[in-house]
Design a protein around this motif. Structure first.
Motif, short mmCIF file in Angstrom:
data_model
loop_
_atom_site.label_atom_id
_atom_site.label_comp_id
_atom_site.label_asym_id
_atom_site.label_seq_id
_atom_site.Cartn_x
_atom_site.Cartn_y
_atom_site.Cartn_z
N ASP A 192 -7.33 6.80 5.45
CA ASP A 192 -8.12 5.85 5.55
C ASP A 192 -7.35 4.42 5.58
O ASP A 192 -7.76 3.56 6.70
CB ASP A 192 -9.23 5.40 4.01
CG ASP A 192 -10.12 6.55 4.59
OD1 ASP A 192 -9.72 6.92 5.43
OD2 ASP A 192 -10.86 6.22 3.71
N ASP A 193 -7.01 3.95 5.26
CA ASP A 193 -5.53 3.15 5.22
C ASP A 193 -4.95 2.72 6.47
O ASP A 193 -4.47 1.70 6.65
CB ASP A 193 -4.73 2.70 3.74
CG ASP A 193 -5.36 2.04 2.34
OD1 ASP A 193 -6.87 1.45 2.42
OD2 ASP A 193 -4.34 2.54 1.27
N LEU A 194 -4.85 4.10 7.03
CA LEU A 194 -3.95 4.03 7.80
C LEU A 194 -4.73 3.88 9.03
O LEU A 194 -3.80 2.79 9.66
CB LEU A 194 -3.05 5.37 7.88
CG LEU A 194 -1.57 6.19 7.06
CD1 LEU A 194 -1.22 7.34 7.33
CD2 LEU A 194 -0.74 4.54 7.49
N GLU A 195 -5.72 3.97 9.19
CA GLU A 195 -6.79 3.85 10.08
C GLU A 195 -7.44 2.55 10.50
O GLU A 195 -7.64 1.74 11.31
CB GLU A 195 -7.98 5.07 10.25
CG GLU A 195 -8.77 4.94 11.33
CD GLU A 195 -9.83 5.49 11.50
OE1 GLU A 195 -9.42 6.92 10.37
OE2 GLU A 195 -11.02 5.84 11.24
N LEU A 196 -7.05 2.11 9.07
CA LEU A 196 -7.44 0.12 8.83
C LEU A 196 -6.54 -0.96 9.19
O LEU A 196 -6.62 -1.50 9.41
CB LEU A 196 -8.33 0.35 7.75
CG LEU A 196 -9.58 0.81 7.78
CD1 LEU A 196 -9.47 0.38 6.05
CD2 LEU A 196 -10.56 0.90 8.50
N GLY A 197 -4.97 0.07 9.77
CA GLY A 197 -3.79 -1.02 10.09
C GLY A 197 -2.95 -1.41 8.17
O GLY A 197 -3.15 -2.70 8.59
N VAL A 198 -4.08 -1.43 7.24
CA VAL A 198 -3.92 -2.12 5.52
C VAL A 198 -2.54 -2.43 5.69
O VAL A 198 -1.71 -1.46 5.66
CB VAL A 198 -4.07 -1.42 4.92
CG1 VAL A 198 -3.84 -1.77 3.04
CG2 VAL A 198 -5.80 -1.38 4.96
N ASN A 199 -2.13 -2.98 5.33
CA ASN A 199 -0.34 -3.71 5.03
C ASN A 199 -0.83 -4.44 3.45
O ASN A 199 0.56 -5.61 3.29
CB ASN A 199 0.15 -4.51 5.55
CG ASN A 199 -0.59 -5.65 6.86
OD1 ASN A 199 -1.53 -6.32 5.61
ND2 ASN A 199 -0.33 -6.21 8.14
N LEU A 200 -1.68 -4.82 3.08
CA LEU A 200 -1.82 -4.98 1.55
C LEU A 200 -2.32 -4.36 0.71
O LEU A 200 -3.89 -4.69 0.73
CB LEU A 200 -1.69 -7.11 1.54
CG LEU A 200 -2.17 -7.57 0.20
CD1 LEU A 200 -1.10 -7.92 -0.49
CD2 LEU A 200 -2.68 -9.10 0.33
N GLN A 214 0.68 8.54 -1.93
CA GLN A 214 -0.24 8.42 -1.36
C GLN A 214 1.58 7.75 0.16
O GLN A 214 1.81 7.63 0.98
CB GLN A 214 -1.39 6.50 -1.18
CG GLN A 214 -2.29 7.13 -2.06
CD GLN A 214 -2.69 6.50 -2.60
OE1 GLN A 214 -3.16 4.99 -1.66
NE2 GLN A 214 -4.23 6.51 -3.36
N LEU A 215 2.20 7.35 -1.03
CA LEU A 215 3.45 6.69 -0.18
C LEU A 215 4.14 7.74 0.40
O LEU A 215 4.87 8.42 1.82
CB LEU A 215 4.60 5.70 -0.45
CG LEU A 215 3.82 3.43 -0.85
CD1 LEU A 215 4.83 3.54 -1.80
CD2 LEU A 215 4.64 3.51 0.68
N VAL A 225 4.75 2.50 9.31
CA VAL A 225 3.88 1.61 9.33
C VAL A 225 3.96 0.91 7.73
O VAL A 225 3.72 0.20 7.15
CB VAL A 225 2.63 1.42 9.87
CG1 VAL A 225 1.95 0.11 9.95
CG2 VAL A 225 2.90 2.00 11.44
N PHE A 226 3.26 2.31 7.23
CA PHE A 226 2.54 1.76 5.40
C PHE A 226 3.40 1.36 5.16
O PHE A 226 3.75 0.85 3.62
CB PHE A 226 1.94 3.51 5.42
CG PHE A 226 1.00 3.24 4.29
CD1 PHE A 226 -0.15 2.08 3.80
CD2 PHE A 226 1.04 3.41 3.05
CE1 PHE A 226 -1.17 2.06 3.20
CE2 PHE A 226 0.40 3.51 1.55
CZ PHE A 226 -0.52 2.67 1.82
N PRO A 227 4.95 2.06 4.71
CA PRO A 227 6.26 2.05 4.00
C PRO A 227 6.13 0.46 4.06
O PRO A 227 6.58 -0.09 2.75
CB PRO A 227 7.30 2.98 4.40
CG PRO A 227 7.00 3.55 5.32
CD PRO A 227 5.44 3.75 5.08
N LYS A 228 5.82 -0.39 5.13
CA LYS A 228 5.77 -1.69 5.26
C LYS A 228 4.58 -2.10 4.87
O LYS A 228 4.81 -3.33 4.01
CB LYS A 228 5.97 -2.51 7.08
CG LYS A 228 7.07 -2.03 6.69
CD LYS A 228 7.27 -2.08 8.41
CE LYS A 228 8.68 -1.70 8.86
NZ LYS A 228 8.32 -1.16 10.47
N THR A 229 3.98 -1.91 4.04
CA THR A 229 3.15 -2.35 3.16
C THR A 229 3.20 -3.40 1.87
O THR A 229 4.10 -2.46 0.66
CB THR A 229 1.67 -1.60 2.60
OG1 THR A 229 0.95 -1.12 4.11
CG2 THR A 229 0.68 -1.71 1.59
#
Ligand SMILES: [Zn+2]
Length: 310
Positions: A192-200, A214-215, A225-229
């Motif tokens: 879900d976080d990936l789909e929403l483009g969450v970065n915080l 999750q990481l 992308v997510f590793p930059k969150t």
């Protein structure tokens, strides 16, 4: 920062929300507000057995009471079920599970919770079924991800410090598909976080190990992308005896607090207090936002404030 901040609040409707949830939502909203970011409301409603209609309604009532505005997400229970429910994303979760199954890194496990607890005091999986080569497609078995020895992930804190977690120690071989066939929290949350483009991501300290899992899953999906969150793991609000609040902490439920205080000002002040901010003059969410913005702007002790719960 060039990229806009995208965050989310992610309640689970398995009981009434409590003061700890309010603190998490408010802190997330304050951070997003101070950075002119974008806020999603994501409701983790996949687990039908635990989801209660009253708890779904409670989420919307309490968010409104707290005055938390979000930029996208359901506006009420109807829209949740029609448009946003995790149940509508089952195929996406299944597709991810298939990718992991084909990667050869999963194994089937038939252990019960009590069997695991008997062998492993810290609750981490003792590896019982790892070499059994049980059929993954047989019913009533969970799917575990084999986490090799000395697997590390790293992430950035709010102030861009890099933190490292040993996933093997933190999580061991964790479940991504449950015995009842549902995708597990770690999988649905990251998808879900990936789909929403969450970065915080703003979550309690008790979910630090979940961050690691999750990481690790994002890495296994070759996601770049997510590793930059950035992650904020905040302290937990405790009850009078020092225990962390749970969905059954009656007196601290927002429903009860609302009956007692009517206005949410008390909660804004408590939130400010928890963040070591001046609270006496706070009379509205806007006041709280203004004080918070000041801290972020001057970066005065923000790091200490956000990392104090370690
Ligand atoms: Zn097992």
């Amino acid at each position: 920062m060039s990229q806009p901040i995208i965050s989310r609040i992610a309640p689970t409707p398995s009981g009434f929300l409590h003061l700890g949830n309010a603190f998490n939502f408010l802190l997330t909203a304050l951070l997003v507000d101070s950075l002119d970011g974008y806020l999603h409301l994501r409701i983790d409603d996949l687990d039908g057995a635990r989801v209660e209609t009253s708890s779904v309604e409670d989420i919307f009532v309490q968010l409104e009471w707290l005055g938390i505005d979000y930029d996208s997400g359901p506006s009420g229970p109807d829209e949740l079920f029609k448009k946003y429910s995790q149940k509508l994303r089952r195929e996406k979760y299944s597709a991810a599970l298939e990718i992991f199954r084909n990667s050869g890194n999963l194994f089937a496990c038939e252990c019960s919770r009590s069997e695991i607890r008997k062998l492993s005091p810290d609750g981490n999986y003792p590896g019982t079924c790892r070499l059994k080569e049980l059929d993954l497609l047989q019913a009533n078995r969970s799917w575990r991800f084999h986490v090799p020895e000395q697997t590390f992930v790293s992430f950035k804190t709010f102030s861009e410090k890099v933190e490292k977690i040993n996933v093997t120690q933190a999580m061991g071989d964790f479940v991504i598909k449950r015995r009842d066939g549902l995708p597990a929290y770690q999988l649905t949350s990251i998808m879900d976080d990936l789909e929403l483009g969450v970065n915080l991501v703003v979550r309690g300290n008790d979910l630090r190990n979940s961050t690691a899992a999750q990481l690790f899953l994002a890495q296994s999906l070759n996601d770049k992308v997510f590793p930059k969150t950035r992650f904020v793991h905040h302290q937990l609000i405790k009850d009078n005896s020092g225990k962390k609040l749970s969905k059954s902490s009656g007196a601290f439920s927002l429903k009860k607090l609302r009956e007692k205080h009517q206005s949410a000002v008390w909660i804004y002040q408590e939130t400010a207090k928890s963040l070591k901010l001046p609270f006496q003059h706070i009379r509205s969410l806007d006041d709280l936002k203004e004080v918070f913005r000041g801290v972020v702007k001057n970066n005065e002790g923000l790091e200490i404030m956000l990392d104090q719960g370690k």
